[in-house]
Design a protein around this motif. Structure first.
Motif, PDB file in Angstrom:
ATOM      1  N   THR A 111      -3.326 -17.402   3.358  1.00 24.42           N
ATOM      2  CA  THR A 111      -4.766 -17.534   3.546  1.00 24.42           C
ATOM      3  C   THR A 111      -5.233 -16.524   4.585  1.00 24.42           C
ATOM      4  N   PRO A 112      -6.527 -16.213   4.604  1.00 26.11           N
ATOM      5  CA  PRO A 112      -7.050 -15.323   5.653  1.00 26.11           C
ATOM      6  C   PRO A 112      -6.741 -15.833   7.052  1.00 26.11           C
ATOM      7  N   ALA A 113      -6.776 -17.156   7.241  1.00 22.07           N
ATOM      8  CA  ALA A 113      -6.495 -17.714   8.570  1.00 22.07           C
ATOM      9  C   ALA A 113      -5.036 -17.471   8.960  1.00 22.07           C
ATOM     10  N   GLU A 114      -4.124 -17.611   8.019  1.00 15.01           N
ATOM     11  CA  GLU A 114      -2.705 -17.370   8.310  1.00 15.01           C
ATOM     12  C   GLU A 114      -2.456 -15.908   8.661  1.00 15.01           C
ATOM     13  N   LEU A 115      -3.133 -15.023   7.966  1.00 14.80           N
ATOM     14  CA  LEU A 115      -2.970 -13.595   8.251  1.00 14.80           C
ATOM     15  C   LEU A 115      -3.585 -13.233   9.600  1.00 14.80           C
ATOM     16  N   ALA A 116      -4.709 -13.830   9.920  1.00 19.81           N
ATOM     17  CA  ALA A 116      -5.334 -13.577  11.223  1.00 19.81           C
ATOM     18  C   ALA A 116      -4.450 -14.076  12.361  1.00 19.81           C
ATOM     19  N   ALA A 117      -3.810 -15.220  12.137  1.00 20.55           N
ATOM     20  CA  ALA A 117      -2.902 -15.750  13.152  1.00 20.55           C
ATOM     21  C   ALA A 117      -1.713 -14.820  13.353  1.00 20.55           C
ATOM     22  N   LEU A 118      -1.244 -14.207  12.274  1.00 19.77           N
ATOM     23  CA  LEU A 118      -0.138 -13.259  12.390  1.00 19.77           C
ATOM     24  C   LEU A 118      -0.565 -12.049  13.214  1.00 19.77           C
ATOM     25  N   THR A 119      -1.750 -11.546  12.957  1.00 19.30           N
ATOM     26  CA  THR A 119      -2.249 -10.399  13.717  1.00 19.30           C
ATOM     27  C   THR A 119      -2.298 -10.718  15.210  1.00 19.30           C
ATOM     28  N   ALA A 120      -2.783 -11.901  15.528  1.00 14.28           N
ATOM     29  CA  ALA A 120      -2.870 -12.295  16.941  1.00 14.28           C
ATOM     30  C   ALA A 120      -1.484 -12.415  17.564  1.00 14.28           C
TER      31      ALA A 120
END
Length: 755
Positions: free
Chosen positions: A465-474
């Motif tokens: 999900t976009p949220a999972e990918l954003a968490a990875l970036t962080a």
């Protein structure tokens, strides 16, 4: 110091010295064995003869199999899984049947038995035939300890279409590289040959042309004319059979020019038996005799049995057509008993050569001593290390410096996927023995570096999900560097696993982009069974190591490369396409009358209302251009190499001369490393159009930082021969060019002539 590499050196330190005979028929022919064969054949009933041609699969020892063996109704058994089962099957055949003829137990041992080496395509990337031979030898030692005396390998198909899943099982697109690697595997499997209890009969497959399956779809038709067969597809088989004594050959599933290989008497009799002098055994692929009906080549099972036996197939794998119909065919006069006798002779000869009549049993304790032994694990680790290809290394991100990295984020579905890491055709390798990159990182650097692990994707086709990918970036932003491990699950390549889309599956591309957005250095490992279309993914990583499924010891090998314990030396054994639409694509294509000049206008630059001929009337794709993503033979290092002072010993040669080309190879960087020097030739004018380049020799050369060496290749002029317009093989006089370089797309041509 001058290093000299002849053609035979590239064939693993000379075929003769390595045990390959230039006349296997004369070296293996034994009058006493032939007498034993004739004596045994004379005692056999018709039913017992037919039984020898029958191969069945058995994963256990049911009473039904016991009765079949006692009656002499089976000559070979597939898939006996333990030495205890193998011994029990042999006891039924040897001690409880009328004639006591042992069976031969077979198995798909493709790139290792318990200790799994990189897939064959990865082994080809090493350009190291001696190491490949070691891998096959390790497989033979482990498999024969379990009673397996026959493997269905090496696969010698030339494959120029990565959509075809079985490209993983061979050595890629080049006839010479495939010939060298196939010879190495044959030698490794068969060891010292006759009398060697660790000799596992090699099976040269798939005979022939299977790698050219239409549309990259498995089991599909091919349409290869005889001249192309002889120049491209047959040479690896001839080397393995004629010069290295491969004991068996397997027919391919495909029909070529309308004739299925299992019923092609021209291939199996004229070429294999008459021209090459093969006196080993020919086996069908699984049910390929029965599939003659589906091809529309045979009317029914009896017709399929007749066509296969008449064509020269000795043993039927799992179609039961021989067992069910040969007796009636002989009684009806549709096949002769002599044809059956010839097949049985070839089967018995194999069993005598393997020593099965003298020693059909194995020590049940032997497997525990040889499986995963230190020697095999070390060879598997070295093979995984040499097979990895460094395709990109922007800003010299690799190798990582452990003194500067305090926190490393590891992500991706293949960072800790031991089963997937082994790749296709690993029936017996165990995930519990496989060391992944994550495990190796923790073991080697876990006391110095904080290693965070967040796979995000559970497997290669998984989505995020976009949220999972954003968490990875962080999370990546809090690390000093990021390691992304993506690619293909094992099931996505191999037999029947063909693809129309070669992009990374699932959300893997998005995962790479998310890691890249962190602004931290990103290194990527791709584990796959084929070249993927990764042009769009390169922008999302600084460095890219391509590891064709690297097997049991892939993790430690890749970690050694990531941290500079060793420098990458692998080279691409197949061309990497920019997009699927370029396929088939290979470096050694014929020259067209209108080759691309490199100045053509591409789609994105085409003006509205452009004239019909304004874009360049040459051979290219408007939207994909004319260049691959990476050429054959390509691979970076952590250092740089320079080729200079390239010279031939003379400018004109006779047909019986040897070309001697010398050059200086220099390591111009600051790290010790190995370069794979490659020699290519082009025949400028022939009686038929010739490839723009052909690999003719290669050598792995170790150089310390700053070191230079004078190197010499020796190439017999006879190796420039090809099958010409008159269907004769000869060297045609005329003008040639020669290159020595680090890949198929580099270097400057040197002219010479053959008179």
């Amino acid at each position: 110091m001058k290093l000299k590499f002849s053609l035979l050196t590239a064939l693993s330190a000379a075929l003769l010295a390595a045990g390959c005979s230039t006349s296997p028929r004369s070296s293996q022919y034994d009058p006493e064995t032939e007498k034993k064969i004739e004596n045994l054949l004379g005692q056999m009933t018709l039913e017992e003869k037919i039984g020898q041609t029958n191969q069945l699969s058995c994963y256990f020892v049911p009473e039904e199999m016991a009765q079949v063996l006692r009656s002499g109704a089976v000559g070979s058994v597939l898939n006996a899984l333990t030495p205890e089962v193998a011994n029990q099957l042999q006891r039924y055949a040897v001690e409880e049947s009328r004639l006591g003829i042992p069976i031969i137990i077979s198995r798909d041992v493709i790139h290792g038995y318990k200790t799994v080496f990189p897939i064959p395509l990865g082994q080809a990337a090493t350009f190291d035939p001696e190491l490949v031979e070691q891998g096959a030898r390790a497989a033979a030692v482990e498999a024969t300890a379990a009673g397996i005396r026959w493997t269905f390998s090496p696969m010698l198909d030339i494959a120029r279409d990565p959509r075809w899943g079985r490209i993983a099982e061979g050595s890629g697109e080049d006839p010479y590289l495939t010939t060298v690697m196939g010879a190495a595997m044959t030698r490794g499997y068969q060891g010292n040959g006759i009398g060697d209890p660790t000799c596992m009969a090699a099976c040269a497959k798939h005979f022939v042309g299977y790698g050219a399956a239409e549309g990259g779809r498995d089991y599909n038709s091919t349409n290869i004319p005889e001249r192309l067969l002889r120049n491209v597809y047959l040479p690896p088989f001839e080397e393995s059979v004629r010069n290295c004594g491969a004991m068996t050959v397997m027919t391919s599933f495909n029909d070529n020019d309308g004739v299925p290989s299992t019923a092609n008497s021209w291939l199996l009799k004229q070429v294999l038996r008459d021209e090459w002098g093969f006196d080993g055994m020919v086996v069908t692929d699984w049910n390929s005799a029965g599939e003659l009906i589906a091809h529309g080549f045979a009317a029914d099972e009896a017709d399929a049995a007749r066509l296969s036996l008449t064509a020269g197939v000795d043993m039927d794998m799992m179609s039961h057509t021989y067992f069910n119909h040969i007796a009636d065919l002989i009684r009806d006069g549709k096949v002769s008993e002599k044809q059956l006798d010839d097949a049985v002779r070839n089967i018995l000869r194999l069993k005598f050569r393997l020593g099965l009549f003298d020693n059909p049993y194995v020590d049940p304790e032997l497997s525990t001593r040889v499986n995963y032994c230190e020697e095999h694990l070390a060879a598997a680790r070295r093979c995984a290390l040499e097979s990895a290809v460094l395709l990109q290394n922007e800003n010299r991100v690799l190798p990582f410096d452990p003194s500067k990295i305090k926190r490393l984020l590891v992500t991706g579905p293949l960072a800790d996927a031991p089963y997937e890491q082994m790749g296709t055709w690993t029936f017996d390798g165990e995930a519990s023995h496989t060391v992944t990159p994550l495990a190796a990182l923790r073991e080697t650097y876990g006391d110095r570096i904080q290693i965070d692990y967040e796979p995000v994707l559970a497997y290669s086709r998984d989505t995020a999900t976009p949220a999972e990918l954003a968490a990875l970036t962080a999370r990546a932003a809090r690390a000093d560097a990021v390691l992304v491990v993506v690619g293909e699950e094992a099931i996505l390549s191999g037999e029947a696993h063909c693809l129309g889309d070669l992009n990374l599956q699932g959300s893997q591309r998005e995962l790479m982009a998310a890691a890249r957005r962190s602004g931290k250095p990103v290194a990527t490992i791709i584990m796959a069974g084929r070249p993927l279309t990764i042009a769009e993914d390169l922008k999302n990583t600084d460095a890219l190591l391509y590891a064709f499924h690297p097997g049991t010891m892939g993790g430690p090998a890749l970690v050694d490369l990531l941290f500079g314990v060793a420098s990458p030396s692998g080279k691409t054994p197949v061309t990497f396409p920019m997009v699927v639409g370029q396929i088939p694509i290979h470096y050694n294509h014929n020259m067209t009358g209108r080759p691309a000049a490199g100045t053509e206008t591409l789609l994105k630059d085409t003006p509205v209302g452009a004239g019909q001929t304004s874009l360049g009337c040459t051979s290219f794709l408007l939207d994909a251009g004319f260049h691959p993503l990476y050429p054959f033979g390509y691979g970076l290092s952590y250092t740089t190499f320079e080729y200079d002072e390239i010279a031939l010993d003379k400018q004109e040669y006779a047909a019986d001369d040897t070309i001697r080309v010398s050059f200086r190879l220099s390591n111009t960087g600051d790290r010790d490393a190995t370069e794979v020097a490659q020699l290519y030739v082009r025949d400028l004018v022939g009686s038929i159009t010739r490839p723009v380049k052909e690999l003719k020799a290669f050598a792995r050369i170790d150089l310390k930082a700053g070191e230079s060496r004078r190197v010499e290749f020796e190439l017999p002029v006879g190796q420039l021969a090809f099958w010409g317009l008159d269907m004769q093989k000869r060297v045609e006089p005329g003008a040639f060019q020669l290159w020595v370089a680090g890949d198929s797309n580099s270097g400057e041509p040197i002219p010479f002539n053959v008179k």
